[in-house]
Design a protein around this motif. Structure first.
Motif, PDB file in Angstrom:
ATOM      1  N   ASP A 162       0.848  -1.187   0.000  1.00 31.66           N
ATOM      2  CA  ASP A 162       0.000   0.000   0.000  1.00 31.66           C
ATOM      3  C   ASP A 162       0.882   1.236   0.000  1.00 31.66           C
ATOM      4  O   ASP A 162       2.060   1.162   0.374  1.00 31.66           O
ATOM      5  CB  ASP A 162      -0.912   0.005   1.229  1.00 31.66           C
ATOM      6  N   ASP A 163       0.320   2.363  -0.442  1.00 28.88           N
ATOM      7  CA  ASP A 163       1.105   3.597  -0.492  1.00 28.88           C
ATOM      8  C   ASP A 163       0.689   4.598   0.562  1.00 28.88           C
ATOM      9  O   ASP A 163       1.233   5.709   0.610  1.00 28.88           O
ATOM     10  CB  ASP A 163       0.970   4.249  -1.875  1.00 28.88           C
ATOM     11  N   SER A 164      -0.253   4.249   1.433  1.00 27.57           N
ATOM     12  CA  SER A 164      -0.751   5.211   2.409  1.00 27.57           C
ATOM     13  C   SER A 164      -0.578   4.698   3.833  1.00 27.57           C
ATOM     14  O   SER A 164      -0.612   3.487   4.083  1.00 27.57           O
ATOM     15  CB  SER A 164      -2.236   5.491   2.162  1.00 27.57           C
ATOM     16  N   PRO A 165      -0.406   5.601   4.794  1.00 26.53           N
ATOM     17  CA  PRO A 165      -0.328   5.175   6.196  1.00 26.53           C
ATOM     18  C   PRO A 165      -1.565   4.419   6.650  1.00 26.53           C
ATOM     19  O   PRO A 165      -1.461   3.429   7.380  1.00 26.53           O
ATOM     20  CB  PRO A 165      -0.178   6.498   6.952  1.00 26.53           C
ATOM     21  N   SER A 166      -2.761   4.857   6.201  1.00 30.00           N
ATOM     22  CA  SER A 166      -3.986   4.173   6.619  1.00 30.00           C
ATOM     23  C   SER A 166      -4.042   2.760   6.049  1.00 30.00           C
ATOM     24  O   SER A 166      -4.499   1.828   6.716  1.00 30.00           O
ATOM     25  CB  SER A 166      -5.223   4.965   6.186  1.00 30.00           C
ATOM     26  N   GLY A 167      -3.557   2.576   4.826  1.00 27.76           N
ATOM     27  CA  GLY A 167      -3.527   1.244   4.231  1.00 27.76           C
ATOM     28  C   GLY A 167      -2.554   0.324   4.947  1.00 27.76           C
ATOM     29  O   GLY A 167      -2.840  -0.848   5.181  1.00 27.76           O
ATOM     30  N   GLY A 187       9.080   8.288   3.283  1.00 29.46           N
ATOM     31  CA  GLY A 187       9.416   7.153   4.118  1.00 29.46           C
ATOM     32  C   GLY A 187       9.088   7.361   5.577  1.00 29.46           C
ATOM     33  O   GLY A 187       8.656   6.432   6.269  1.00 29.46           O
ATOM     34  N   ALA A 188       9.277   8.581   6.087  1.00 27.17           N
ATOM     35  CA  ALA A 188       8.988   8.849   7.496  1.00 27.17           C
ATOM     36  C   ALA A 188       7.505   8.658   7.803  1.00 27.17           C
ATOM     37  O   ALA A 188       7.138   8.133   8.856  1.00 27.17           O
ATOM     38  CB  ALA A 188       9.429  10.267   7.845  1.00 27.17           C
ATOM     39  N   THR A 189       6.649   9.060   6.876  1.00 20.91           N
ATOM     40  CA  THR A 189       5.206   8.923   7.073  1.00 20.91           C
ATOM     41  C   THR A 189       4.777   7.465   7.022  1.00 20.91           C
ATOM     42  O   THR A 189       3.775   7.084   7.637  1.00 20.91           O
ATOM     43  CB  THR A 189       4.454   9.721   5.991  1.00 20.91           C
ATOM     44  N   LEU A 190       5.543   6.647   6.307  1.00 22.43           N
ATOM     45  CA  LEU A 190       5.200   5.237   6.117  1.00 22.43           C
ATOM     46  C   LEU A 190       6.007   4.311   7.030  1.00 22.43           C
ATOM     47  O   LEU A 190       6.084   3.114   6.796  1.00 22.43           O
ATOM     48  CB  LEU A 190       5.440   4.845   4.659  1.00 22.43           C
ATOM     49  N   ALA A 191       6.573   4.861   8.086  1.00 22.64           N
ATOM     50  CA  ALA A 191       7.517   4.121   8.929  1.00 22.64           C
ATOM     51  C   ALA A 191       6.898   2.925   9.644  1.00 22.64           C
ATOM     52  O   ALA A 191       7.633   2.057  10.128  1.00 22.64           O
ATOM     53  CB  ALA A 191       8.153   5.062   9.948  1.00 22.64           C
ATOM     54  N   GLU A 192       5.572   2.845   9.712  1.00 20.12           N
ATOM     55  CA  GLU A 192       4.937   1.693  10.352  1.00 20.12           C
ATOM     56  C   GLU A 192       5.070   0.420   9.509  1.00 20.12           C
ATOM     57  O   GLU A 192       4.862  -0.678  10.023  1.00 20.12           O
ATOM     58  CB  GLU A 192       3.452   1.972  10.597  1.00 20.12           C
ATOM     59  N   ALA A 193       5.393   0.562   8.232  1.00 21.41           N
ATOM     60  CA  ALA A 193       5.495  -0.607   7.352  1.00 21.41           C
ATOM     61  C   ALA A 193       6.708  -1.446   7.709  1.00 21.41           C
ATOM     62  O   ALA A 193       7.717  -0.948   8.224  1.00 21.41           O
ATOM     63  CB  ALA A 193       5.585  -0.157   5.902  1.00 21.41           C
TER      64      ALA A 193
END
Length: 232
Positions: A162-167, A187-193
């Motif tokens: 996915d490309d979104s934090p919510s996804g 990358g910082a916004t998606l760091a939960e991946a």
């Protein structure tokens, strides 16, 4: 981290296709018609349900009016796909994947999702879970759980892209390993991946009769990496 998977669940917009120009044109026209074009920035709302976008921008409207406005934008998006294109690496990956090993999980509706796939020259999967099929939008895990059930796989053995934090949050809540691709988020916004890449063209997969193996040379959690797609 798991690197061998029974199936892969993929977001659509920003993951498989770049539909931003078409979506921005449709939303821009709508925003201008409502006198809010100067304050509207689609990037702040990308990936959200249309009704939620309309509700946040026009909070004075009642629910029937919100639904009507959202439907007008939906129809415009369904009919406008001339600038929608496949993102790097996507066509080769989908061509290599067996039909029963991949699904799309999108916050869009089925008609628009199908139109964008066809506009980008990509196949429509056997399992396409859209906003029409679930009660709860991402970051709720319902869509990813439904996709795993329809594919007949354990979510814990599946990879979600996915490309979104919510996804990413939705997929993690479903128990899937997560790969974030950077489209409108960094990358910082998606760091939960579990892993982050610039796009699917930078990923190497080995596909065989029993598994989808993710090759991650030099990759760390939360760190972008690059490789090439290959079929095993």
């Amino acid at each position: 981290m798991r690197t061998s998977f029974s199936a892969i669940a993929l977001d659509l917009d920003g993951t498989l296709v770049d539909s931003y120009a078409d979506a921005e044109a449709c939303w821009g026209t709508w925003a201008a018609s409502k006198g809010i074009a100067a304050a509207f920035d689609l990037a702040q709302h990308y990936g959200r349900r249309r009704t939620d976008i309309v509700r946040s921008l026009l909070p004075h409207l009642g629910e029937p009016e919100i639904a009507a406005e959202a439907e007008a934008v939906r129809l415009a998006e369904r009919d406008r796909t001339g600038n929608t294109v496949a993102l790097p690496g996507v066509a080769a990956l989908l061509e290599a994947l067996p039909d029963d090993r991949w699904a799309i999980v999108t916050s869009n509706d089925t008609e628009v999702a199908t139109a964008r796939l066809r506009g980008a020259g990509l196949p429509v999967p056997r399992v396409l879970v859209s906003a029409d099929d679930v009660r709860h939008a991402k970051p709720h895990p319902e869509g990813f759980l439904l996709a795993a059930g329809l594919l007949g796989v354990d979510p814990a053995g599946a990879l979600a892209v996915d490309d979104s934090p919510s996804g990413i949050r939705a997929a993690r809540a479903a128990g899937m390993t997560t790969l974030a691709v950077m489209f409108r988020h960094d990358g910082a916004t998606l760091a939960e991946a579990d892993l982050i890449a610039e796009d699917l063209g930078r990923i190497e997969f080995e596909i065989n009769d029993h598994s989808l193996v993710l090759r991650t040379p030099g990759a760390d959690r939360g760190t972008p990496y690059g490789a090439q797609h290959s079929r095993g």
